[in-house]
Design a protein around this motif. Structure first.
Motif, PDB file in Angstrom:
ATOM      1  N   GLN A 169      -0.102   7.313   0.746  1.00  0.00           N
ATOM      2  CA  GLN A 169      -1.286   8.128   0.450  1.00  0.00           C
ATOM      3  C   GLN A 169      -2.573   7.303   0.528  1.00  0.00           C
ATOM      4  O   GLN A 169      -3.560   7.744   1.128  1.00  0.00           O
ATOM      5  CB  GLN A 169      -1.156   8.775  -0.944  1.00  0.00           C
ATOM      6  CG  GLN A 169      -0.059   9.816  -1.027  1.00  0.00           C
ATOM      7  CD  GLN A 169       1.305   9.237  -1.416  1.00  0.00           C
ATOM      8  OE1 GLN A 169       1.566   8.040  -1.297  1.00  0.00           O
ATOM      9  NE2 GLN A 169       2.193  10.117  -1.874  1.00  0.00           N
ATOM     10  N   SER A 170      -2.589   6.108  -0.061  1.00  0.00           N
ATOM     11  CA  SER A 170      -3.810   5.301   0.007  1.00  0.00           C
ATOM     12  C   SER A 170      -4.039   4.785   1.418  1.00  0.00           C
ATOM     13  O   SER A 170      -5.188   4.641   1.862  1.00  0.00           O
ATOM     14  CB  SER A 170      -3.799   4.169  -1.026  1.00  0.00           C
ATOM     15  OG  SER A 170      -2.636   3.403  -0.920  1.00  0.00           O
ATOM     16  N   GLU A 181       0.834  -1.198   0.000  1.00  0.00           N
ATOM     17  CA  GLU A 181       0.000   0.000   0.000  1.00  0.00           C
ATOM     18  C   GLU A 181       0.875   1.256   0.000  1.00  0.00           C
ATOM     19  O   GLU A 181       1.888   1.299   0.683  1.00  0.00           O
ATOM     20  CB  GLU A 181      -0.878  -0.039   1.254  1.00  0.00           C
ATOM     21  CG  GLU A 181      -1.907   1.056   1.361  1.00  0.00           C
ATOM     22  CD  GLU A 181      -2.785   0.900   2.607  1.00  0.00           C
ATOM     23  OE1 GLU A 181      -3.987   1.117   2.499  1.00  0.00           O
ATOM     24  OE2 GLU A 181      -2.255   0.564   3.693  1.00  0.00           O
ATOM     25  N   SER A 182       0.473   2.271  -0.751  1.00  0.00           N
ATOM     26  CA  SER A 182       1.217   3.536  -0.722  1.00  0.00           C
ATOM     27  C   SER A 182       0.832   4.305   0.543  1.00  0.00           C
ATOM     28  O   SER A 182      -0.263   4.109   1.083  1.00  0.00           O
ATOM     29  CB  SER A 182       0.889   4.375  -1.956  1.00  0.00           C
ATOM     30  OG  SER A 182      -0.409   4.926  -1.840  1.00  0.00           O
TER      31      SER A 182
END
Length: 129
Positions: A48-49, A45-46
């Motif tokens: 930001q997400s 997962e980034s």
């Protein structure tokens, strides 16, 4: 070897430029300390997400994530936290303390009136510089 946990935090600003501060509840580690809301990154997962997901879960609102503020590591007795903090704005809903003890909007100049979790202090210092 101390385990490293990768975490993302959101510095959410309102239209008055105040910043959303979240008080850790008794059910969390380090209760009674303030933090920027966010949470652990899931595998792949980034940051930001992760923030969009965590803020939806923790505060019940939608955010738009902006630029990186600080990239900090803090070593606690049993764990190392690698914290990335980002500017964010609310684009839907009103934040509510679902997991935290309480939420508080403060101007950046007053952030050091609160007792922050150690990993969040570099972000507070960056916001004041």
């Amino acid at each position: 070897m101390v385990k490293t946990v990768h975490v993302a935090g959101a510095v959410i600003q309102n239209e008055r430029g105040e910043i959303l501060c979240a008080l850790r509840s008794a059910s969390m580690s380090m209760p009674g300390l303030w933090e920027f809301p966010g949470g652990k990154l899931e595998p792949g997962e980034s940051p930001q997400s992760c923030l969009v997901r965590e803020i939806k879960e923790e505060l019940g609102c939608e955010i738009q994530v902006g630029e990186l503020i600080a990239d900090a590591e803090h070593e606690y007795p049993s764990i190392r936290v690698h914290l990335l903090t980002y500017y964010a704005v609310i684009v839907g809903g009103e934040p509510a303390a679902r997991e935290h003890e309480r939420l508080l909007w403060l101007p950046a100049s007053r952030l050091f009136e609160l007792e922050w979790a150690p990993a969040d202090i570099p972000t507070v210092e960056r916001l004041l510089s």
